[in-house]
Structure formats: structure tokens, C-alpha cells
Enzyme design. Structure first.
Site, PDB file in Angstrom:
ATOM      1  CD  GLU A 173      -0.269 -25.231 -14.161  1.00 20.21           C
ATOM      2  OE1 GLU A 173      -0.346 -26.445 -13.885  1.00 20.21           O
ATOM      3  OE2 GLU A 173      -1.278 -24.501 -14.279  1.00 20.21           O
ATOM      4  CG  ASP A 411      -8.290 -22.212 -15.293  1.00 16.91           C
ATOM      5  OD1 ASP A 411      -7.095 -22.180 -15.639  1.00 16.91           O
ATOM      6  OD2 ASP A 411      -8.737 -23.017 -14.444  1.00 16.91           O
ATOM      7  CD  GLU A 460      -2.543 -22.434 -12.114  1.00 14.21           C
ATOM      8  OE1 GLU A 460      -2.647 -23.493 -11.500  1.00 14.21           O
ATOM      9  OE2 GLU A 460      -3.120 -22.220 -13.200  1.00 14.21           O
ATOM     10  CD  GLU A 466      -3.916 -26.885 -10.344  1.00 13.36           C
ATOM     11  OE1 GLU A 466      -5.076 -26.558 -10.043  1.00 13.36           O
ATOM     12  OE2 GLU A 466      -3.392 -26.622 -11.441  1.00 13.36           O
TER      13      GLU A 466
END
Length: 659
Positions: A173, A411, A460, A466
Site C-alpha cells: 500500500e 486480511d 486490495e 481508508e
């Protein structure tokens, strides 16, 4: 002289037979449309280079594989046979992300080498790829290292997702730093996909495909135009840090990156070489993936999801206490049913503990909730911590099925080693056996698993919405970089749909009441631009219910596409795309902080007349980003429409044929 000459000939023959001397040879492979050339040089090592329209974007770059047992595939190679083929087929996607019908058109070169291995090369109209294949006598081999270096054609501009963990642990990310290749030092590495721009403006995107039973590829800088390959080693021992339920500390590693079969194909190393619009349209990763293995797929239902975690379950104007409880999720179900959303997600907190997925928390009557969801024809997806699921996957998923759950959101994997790659497939397979959908979070980029197991709907592996809860880095510039970088690899669970929208100076990161930078129309356009067959509505149902016109518009945008047409775009600046689903066309446009006007010819339409419903930035969106306008007018093929966007803005349209 004759004796000496004969002796030399015999010596050369002997050396050739033992493989200690190779004969230099070049092989040329051209794409079907002649725009891409792949040159393979066989000397002391196999190297490949790639040329597009006369521009060399990849200089000769070595490829090899070293085994613990000592073999070095691709080093001092002896080519025993070369073969070629041309393919012109059409793939029908079970769950179409960009296109339902995907042309699979390429030319292939296979070099069969002494030592029991083959190197495959493919040339597509928008890039090239290679992979190793082994047919070794050993049932099991240990791969010590793979050299997959890339010598780019110059000091290219690059969008670099900087990582720092020495064990390659990552949620994947990072933001994409706009920099130059030579500025990336030898201690810096990034994950795939990586996007480069040549001095002539050619786009070069490096990724990989068909990754199974093998670790992810990472690339280190060198302070030059070369990148060098690195892989996570096999993890032999690890433990959780302190009282954490998810943060791992690796305590012992093997000396190899994979222990695997001696008879197998290895991942494709892919080089997409095109322009900005080509990046938006390519299906290369999907095409290179293993075809669907599921015999029954009719049960796989993509759709939109009311999601709880981003909005912190902040529903209001109700007569119950909001939180992770039965009443709150009934409210989500009512909202989903009202707007035709297929699913809701119960994220972290629904279970008795993150380490106990066999029972709901004390405030959640899951049996009653499932009965209520079924009565409203809304599916329920449950969140799961990866390592908890890993410990007893069959028992846990069987329990999910008994409850009537439709899918699982897995996750915090945060690794790319061989075990984790195998874990992804185990989850996909176990879920498919029970007709459960899968959404992978804390995940590396798509590599084609969603083709082999089409119940894997999204990943993701992106710095998404988020992050607004704790930082200011999710800017419109970031948002219009993603379609040209991360999204090229496959489905992207960015989780759009912020209903509280602000200017650059008005933004604040508030964990339990998040907001987004840019306009409302910018967020709505994500439902056309961002690809995810399981697409979230991330904000509070109450916020959506308070703006029924915007919510109605979003609810009509599908999550899968029969056809995609890139209209305009430049990475980091703006993007515009048209997509078809059924009889309708959908157009989306997004811009960075610069206001922008685009003229879009409707050349992709057929001869029918269409009614076009538009959601665009209002006249005051630059000062009040929630300002938008919905308007309707007729359009037809050949007409040019004006797309006008405020700074940080967006534009969306639904085109319905007039019957």
C-alpha cells in the site's frame, strides 16, 4: 597443419558436447502487428531485449535460475531446439473485469536447452513476456535465486512504490513516488507493478503473471538504468510480535526461495510496452494466467457492497446504538436492499475474537441477521484474519456455509513468500468448493489467480480510500495515477464512495468520521474508472440515504464490463474511459488538482440513439466539493461531448439506448 586443424575441430566438438562452450546466436520474435520486437541473445547467458517502433526500451537483460543443487539454468546455455508458433484465439472471461471477450493474439518462441529446461518468449502487440519451464529428473528442486534483471533503455521516469522491510513484509500500500530510475539506490526496492516512461514517452510496465508455488518478484535499484531481482526466502519459523494477532517476526529462513516440483512452468515476467491509453486497455496479466479450473461458475455473482469499516459504523438518526451489532447490520441490509446492492460486509469485530471465527461477538445475533438478509435478498460477506483462517480453513469455511455466508474477506497477509502464494490458492480453492466468494486484503498485486479461480473477485494491494482516516496522502493526483499503475495488474479494491468531500486546505484526517479530497463527482467517477467486480460503497449508509440522487446514480453502475475503451489519459494527471455492460455504455473521467476540459468523440457507439444521464461537478465544486449536477440529454454516435471537471473533480455518464 591438417593434423592441427583436425585436432582443433575435435576439441571444439568435445567442448560443445560437454556444454562448456556455447555458440552465440540471436533469435528475433515480432508481435503480430510488427510494433514490438523481442531479441533473444544466447551467449554465456540468455539475454532478452525489447524494441517498440524502433525504440529500444529494454536493453539486453540477463535471465537465469540457480538451484541449490548447483545447476544454473540459462547460464552457458546450449539450445538443442527452437520452435515457434502463432496464436490467434479469444478468451471468454468468466468474470469480466475489462472485457468479456479478450483477443489472445501473440507470437511465441521456445528455446529448449540442454539440462532439462525451456525458456518461453511471447510477443504481443502491447508488450512481451518470458518464463522458464523445467523438466528435471528430480521430483523436487530448491531454487536458490532467479535472475530477472531489467536494463531499461535510459534514465526513465518511474512511479516507484518504495518499500523498506528487509524481510519483504508489506501490505503493498505504498504511494507511487514520481522520480527517476537513476535516483533509486541499491538499498531501495519496490514491488510490482512498476511503471516507467521513456524519453520518447513510451510507457513500460513491469509485472508478473501465473504466479504459483513460488515467491513474488521484487526489484532493487542500482543508481543506474538497471533493476535487479530479489525474492523472499522460504520462511522456516516465525512468531507474532508481542501481543499482536497479526504482526509477524520472521525468526528463521531457508537458503532458497522455493522448494517446488522439478517438472513445472514458472511465473511469466511481463513487460507491457504501450502508451497511456494502452495501459488502460491491456489484459496481458489475465491472458498469461492459467485458465479457469472451476466446472461450475454460475453461482459466482459480482456486485456492490455496503461496507462498514471505513465509516466506523457511524449511522445516525436511528433509535438504536450504532456499532458492531445486529441492529446496525440490519440497517446496512435495509440500505443495500433499497438500492439493489448485492452484499454487505461484516468487517473486523463481528467475531468473538479475531482468533475465533467460529462464533459471533456477544452483540451480534448472526442467525437472526442471516435470516433477515435472506429475506431482503442481500448476501453477507465475513472478514477473516488470514492466520486464523489458515489454522483451520475447512472447519471455519464449513461454518460460514452453515450460516449462509456468501463470501470471505481475508486480511493482513502482508507477505509475498512461497507459502503465502500457496495460501492464496488454498483459500481460493477451498472457498470455491463451498461456493464462496473471496476478497483478498493486505494482499500483493493480482497475478492471474482470479482467472484460474474466478470466485476471487478482488484484491486490495493499493493505497485506497481508508487511508483518509489517518493521513492526507489520498489526493486526486494519487487517484489518477492508480489506473496506470496498480490497476493494470488486475482488480483493485480501493473502496470508493466517500460522501464527505473537501478541498485540499479543508481536509482533515479523522479516523471515525473520514472525508476525501476532491469532489463528489470525482468519487462517483471511480465506479466507472476503478475495476473491481466486488465494488464497495465505503461511506455510512446514512450519508447515502441523505443524498438519494447521488446514491441512485452510483447504484446503477455495474461492477463487470463487456468492453472497455480508453478515451484519454495521462498518468498522474487525468483519465477518461468508456465501458459497456449489456446494452448500456458508461463513461468516467477524473482529474488531478487541475481543472480540465476534455472533448470526447462518441465513436465507440453504434448507430442507435442514446439518452445520456450525466453526474458532473457543479459550478461551485471548487469551493464546495459536494456540489454536483445531474442532467440528461440525447446523444448519438459521432457526436463529440465536452467533459468539464473542476480541480480534483470528476465526470460520469450512463448512456442508455432509446428503444
Amino acid at each position: 597443419m591438417k593434423i592441427n586443424l583436425l585436432g582443433k575441430i575435435l576439441l571444439l566438438v568435445a567442448l560443445w558436447c560437454t556444454g562448456t562452450v556455447t555458440s552465440a546466436k540471436d533469435y528475433l520474435l515480432t508481435s503480430p502487428d510488427k510494433t514490438i520486437q523481442v531479441k533473444v541473445s544466447v551467449t554465456d547467458v540468455i539475454k532478452w531485449s525489447v524494441i517498440r517502433k524502433g525504440e529500444t526500451v529494454l536493453l539486453p537483460s540477463p535471465l537465469s535460475m540457480t538451484l541449490i543443487s548447483g545447476e544454473k539454468l540459462g547460464v552457458n546455455p546450449v539450445v538443442q531446439k527452437d520452435s515457434r508458433k502463432s496464436v490467434k484465439e479469444t478468451i471468454t472471461a468468466v468474470v469480466p473485469v475489462k472485457n468479456r471477450l479478450i483477443p489472445d493474439v501473440y507470437n511465441e518462441l521456445k528455446l529448449q536447452c540442454k539440462g532439462g529446461y525451456v525458456v518461453h518468449f511471447r510477443a504481443y502487440n502491447d508488450g512481451a513476456a518470458y518464463r522458464f519451464e523445467t523438466n528435471l529428473p528430480a521430483n523436487e528442486i530448491e531454487v536458490q535465486h532467479e535472475t530477472a534483471n531489467f536494463q531499461l533503455g535510459g534514465n526513465y521516469q518511474v512511479y516507484w512504490p518504495q518499500e523498506s522491510d528487509p524481510e519483504f513484509q508489506s501490505h503493498y500500500e505504498a504511494t507511487f513516488k514520481d522520480t527517476t530510475l537513476a535516483s533509486i539506490g541499491s538499498q531501495q526496492y519496490g514491488y510490482l507493478p512498476l511503471l516507467f516512461t521513456s524519453g520518447k514517452g513510451t510507457k513500460v510496465l513491469i509485472s508478473e503473471a501465473d504466479l504459483y508455488d513460488y515467491p513474488n518478484l521484487f526489484l532493487f535499484g542500482t543508481g543506474s538504468s538497471q533493476l535487479t531481482s530479489a525474492f523472499p526466502k522460504v520462511i522456516l519459523e516465525s512468531k507474532l510480535k508481542g501481543n499482536s494477532d497479526r504482526n509477524e517476526q520472521i525468526t528463521r529462513k531457508a537458503e532458497y526461495i522455493a522448494r517446488t516440483s522439478g517438472k513445472r512452468t514458472f511465473p511469466w515476467r511481463t513487460l507491457i510496452v504501450t502508451d497511456d491509453k494502452g495501459l488502460l486497455e491491456t489484459d496481458m496479466v489475465y491472458k498469461l494466467a492459467t485458465p479457469n479450473t472451476l466446472s461450475q461458475t454460475a453461482w459466482i455473482k459480482p456486485g456492490k457492497v455496503a461496507w462498514d469499516w471505513y465509516n466506523f459504523n457511524n449511522v445516525y438518526g436511528v433509535d438504536f446504538r450504532a456499532g458492531v451489532n445486529t441492529d446496525t447490520y440490519k440497517y446496512y441490509i435495509d440500505f443495500a436492499a433499497q438500492y439493489g446492492l448485492e452484499y454487505i460486509i461484516l468487517d473486523e469485530g463481528w467475531s468473538a475474537a479475531t482468533t475465533n471465527l467460529m462464533a459471533p461477538n456477544k452483540d451480534l445475533n448472526l442467525a437472526a441477521l442471516m435470516q433477515y438478509a435472506n429475506s431482503k435478498k442481500v448476501g453477507v460477506i465475513l472478514w477473516a484474519l488470514w492466520n486464523t483462517l489458515d489454522k483451520d480453513i475447512d472447519k471455519i469455511l464449513d461454518q460460514f456455509v452453515k450460516w449462509g455466508v456468501k463470501g470471505v474477506k481475508v486480511d493482513f497477509m502482508a507477505r509475498g513468500d512461497q507459502y503465502m502464494v500457496n495460501y492464496y490458492e488454498r483459500v481460493a480453492k477451498a472457498a470455491a468448493q463451498r461456493q464462496l466468494l473471496v476478497d483478498l486484503h493486505g494482499a500483493y498485486k493480482p497475478v492471474g489467480l482470479n482467472r484460474k479461480y474466478p470466485n476471487v473477485l478482488s484484491y486490495e494491494g493499493v493505497k485506497g480510500l481508508e487511508s483518509n482516516k489517518w493521513s492526507d496522502i489520498i489526493t486526486p493526483t494519487h487517484n489518477v495515477t492508480l489506473p496506470f499503475t496498480r490497476m493494470v495488474a488486475g482488480p483493485m479494491d480501493y473502496t470508493p464512495g466517500a460522501m464527505v468531500n473537501t478541498t485540499k486546505i479543508g481536509f482533515k484526517d479523522v479516523f471515525n468520521q473520514p472525508m476525501s479530497q476532491g469532489t463528489r463527482a470525482h468519487q462517483v467517477a471511480m465506479y466507472v474508472i476503478y475495476e473491481s467486480p466486488l465494488q464497495m460503497l465505503a461511506d455510512s449508509p446514512t450519508n447515502y440515504l441523505k443524498d438519494p440522487e447521488c446514491t441512485r446514480f452510483i447504484s446503477q453502475i455495474p461492477t463487470t464490463w463487456d468492453k472497455t475503451v480508453a478515451l484519454a489519459g495521462k498518468s498522474g494527471e487525468y483519465v477518461a474511459m468508456a465501458r459497456k455492460h449489456g446494452k448500456n455504455w458508461y463513461i468516467g473521467g477524473m482529474t488531478n488538482w487541475d481543472a480540465r476540459d476534455l472533448n470526447i468523440p462518441l465513436t465507440f457507439l453504434d448507430g442507435k440513439a442514446y439518452q445520456m444521464e450525466v453526474l458532473r461537478d457543479g459550478i461551485n465544486a471548487d469551493r464546495h466539493p459536494q456540489d454536483y449536477i445531474i442532467e440528461t440529454r440525447p446523444v448519438k454516435a459521432g457526436e463529440t461531448i465536452q467533459v468539464k471537471m473542476s480541480g480534483g473533480g470528476g465526470w460520469s455518464a450512463i448512456l442508455r439506448p432509446v428503444e
